[in-house]
Design an enzyme around this catalytic site. Structure first.
Site, PDB file in Angstrom:
ATOM      1  CD  GLU A 108     -38.569  68.995 -25.278  1.00 58.31           C
ATOM      2  OE1 GLU A 108     -37.542  69.657 -25.509  1.00 58.31           O
ATOM      3  OE2 GLU A 108     -38.912  68.000 -25.971  1.00 58.31           O
ATOM      4  CG  ASP A 148     -43.529  65.368 -25.074  1.00 56.87           C
ATOM      5  OD1 ASP A 148     -42.792  65.642 -24.098  1.00 56.87           O
ATOM      6  OD2 ASP A 148     -43.584  66.075 -26.094  1.00 56.87           O
TER       7      ASP A 148
END
Length: 487
Positions: free
Chosen positions: A145, A78
């Site tokens: 994350e 991400d």
């Protein structure tokens, strides 16, 4: 023609360009997950997924290297999605538009996503490069994350087999990271009573824009302006001088980014409107003088707008503004063991009027000392409760304790010296790396983190240095080639 066509190393930039075309905000990693799986299938590589969406791709040992230790390369899928207020971008569908400038790559109007798109690209490059002679490589791609590390939190210890891990999510070429801070979120929810607007009122929209922002771990020590803090200070002044009423306060976006912009709608007695404008102009001059060259693009604008239907009740408005004034932001303490390392900090990340008379305040605390992290969270909780907030403190994630005698540190350090002729810096980082969560599951794992130079992560000023990316690639390949055999 591709912007990346003539850049070296070509193999990394090829994959990075493809990744820029894929929307991949936290909790919406579906398309990047499909891309990674399709890559594994096209390259006839074994892969697997876990129940939360983490992916592992396995490259088998090279001929003659079967006895070498397995290496795990780790990145996150991400990215942080920040954009300039005047830039049109749909994070669900639109690609990142990169540009090249003076040896750096940035993005038009948005974050670039080099954090951690360059990590993903380097993993794919390693998996695809047939010239590398090494033992088994396991490439771990984690989800989410940036908004909570839920991929690493839910990762099972047996999802991969390697006991040597290279994290590809740090942002300073020439620095080898062997430790990181732990973190947690402290959030407050406030319910207020709306009131009608007096008939003799005028309404104004106020904006604070143009701030640097930045990563709330890596750049918290730089002293950049916090748009929420600046806006709140202005509203406190206007409340004291003119008795304004607040209808809206919307500042910051992401828990791990220093707020760059904040917006408010206020009402005031019409008779004081001209004085209000003068006061805002004077406040801007004061703030620009305080920050000096650190925030050269800071802007505070005020313009007339239609009267809102309601404003905050006076009591809750006073409590909110006081609470935000008291809420700490920035460095709390410095490390006693490692010079120049922030030990503990807190970020006042966002204030949002959500509708239904609800206000949400998000803050993030970081520390390399677990007890200090909780102490600062308690300080923030006390401030939020001044506004009558219902406070929730997250479980957070642990730090990663440095191991100066690490084997992978020794290999990487000596490889760097051989390649570039100078010693790398050995440091811990005041940001959350997934290494802390991985270490919590496997205390015997040997880890290091390094990467190319990235500046302005989590902001629209994010850029990656091209030359440092080549150095990063050369180092990564050589470190992998120097992994020893199992004893």
């Amino acid at each position: 023609m591709s912007l990346f066509k003539h850049l070296e190393p070509a193999i990394i930039w090829k994959y990075f360009e493809e990744i820029c075309n894929i929307p991949r905000l936290s909790k919406n990693e579906g398309r990047i997950r499909h891309y990674i799986i399709d890559f594994a299938i096209r390259n006839n590589l074994e892969y697997k997924e876990d129940t939360v969406g983490n992916i592992l791709i396995i490259r088998p040992s090279s001929i003659g290297s079967v006895n070498r230790k397995t290496v795990v390369l780790q990145s996150h899928m991400d990215m942080v999605g920040e954009k300039n207020a005047d830039y049109v971008h749909n994070w669900e569908t639109d690609p990142i538009i990169p540009f090249l400038k003076d040896g750096w790559i940035g993005a038009k109007g948005t974050t670039l996503g080099a954090d951690d798109g360059i990590g993903i690209a380097s993993q794919m490059a390693i998996l695809a490069d047939k010239t590398i002679q090494t033992g088994k490589i396991e490439c771990l791609f984690t989800i989410d994350e940036e908004s909570g590390m839920t991929g690493a939190i839910n990762l099972n210890a047996d999802f991969f087999t390697g006991n040597t891990l290279i994290n590809l999510d740090s942002e300073d070429e020439g620095v080898l990271y062997i430790g990181c801070a732990g973190g947690m979120d402290t959030a407050g929810t406030i319910k207020y009573s709306p009131e009608g607007v007096a008939q003799d009122s005028a309404a104004f929209d106020i904006s604070v824009t143009g701030l640097h922002g930045g990563h709330s771990g890596d750049e918290i020590h730089r002293g950049y302006g916090n748009a929420v803090k600046i806006m709140n200070r202005l509203l406190c002044n206007l409340s004291d001088l003119f008795g304004i009423s607040v209808s809206r306060f919307d500042g910051g976006n992401l828990r791990n980014a220093i707020p760059r912009e904040a917006f408010a709608t206020i009402t005031i007695n019409k008779k004081s409107a001209s004085e209000l404008r003068k006061n805002v102009e004077g406040f801007l001059n004061t703030i620009k003088d305080e920050f000096g060259p650190l925030e050269p693009d800071l802007k505070i604008d005020i313009k007339s707008t239609e009267l809102p239907l309601t404003v905050m009740d006076r009591d809750n408005q006073s409590k909110l503004l006081t609470s935000l004034s008291e809420c700490p932001h920035g460095v709390i303490s410095w490390s006693k063991e490692m010079e120049g390392l922030v030990e503990t900090s807190t970020n006042l990340a966002s204030v949002k009027f959500l509708g239904n008379n609800i206000i949400k305040i998000i803050t993030t605390q970081r520390s390399s000392i677990e007890s200090s992290k909780h102490e600062v969270a308690g300080m923030v909780e006390t401030c939020l409760k001044l506004a009558g907030a219902e406070v929730i403190i997250s479980d957070g994630y642990p730090g990663w304790k440095p191991n100066i005698s690490s084997e992978i540190l020794r290999i990487t350090r000596s490889t760097y010296l051989k390649l570039f002729g100078n010693e790398p810096k050995i440091r811990a980082i005041h940001a959350g790396l997934e290494c802390g969560l991985i270490y919590e599951k496997n205390k015997s794992i040997d880890m290091i983190s390094f990467g190319p130079t990235i500046r302005g992560a989590h902001t629209t000023e994010e850029m990656i240095n091209i030359e440092s990316t080549k150095m990063f690639w050369d180092l990564l390949k050589d470190v992998i080639n120097n992994i020893p055999e199992n004893k």
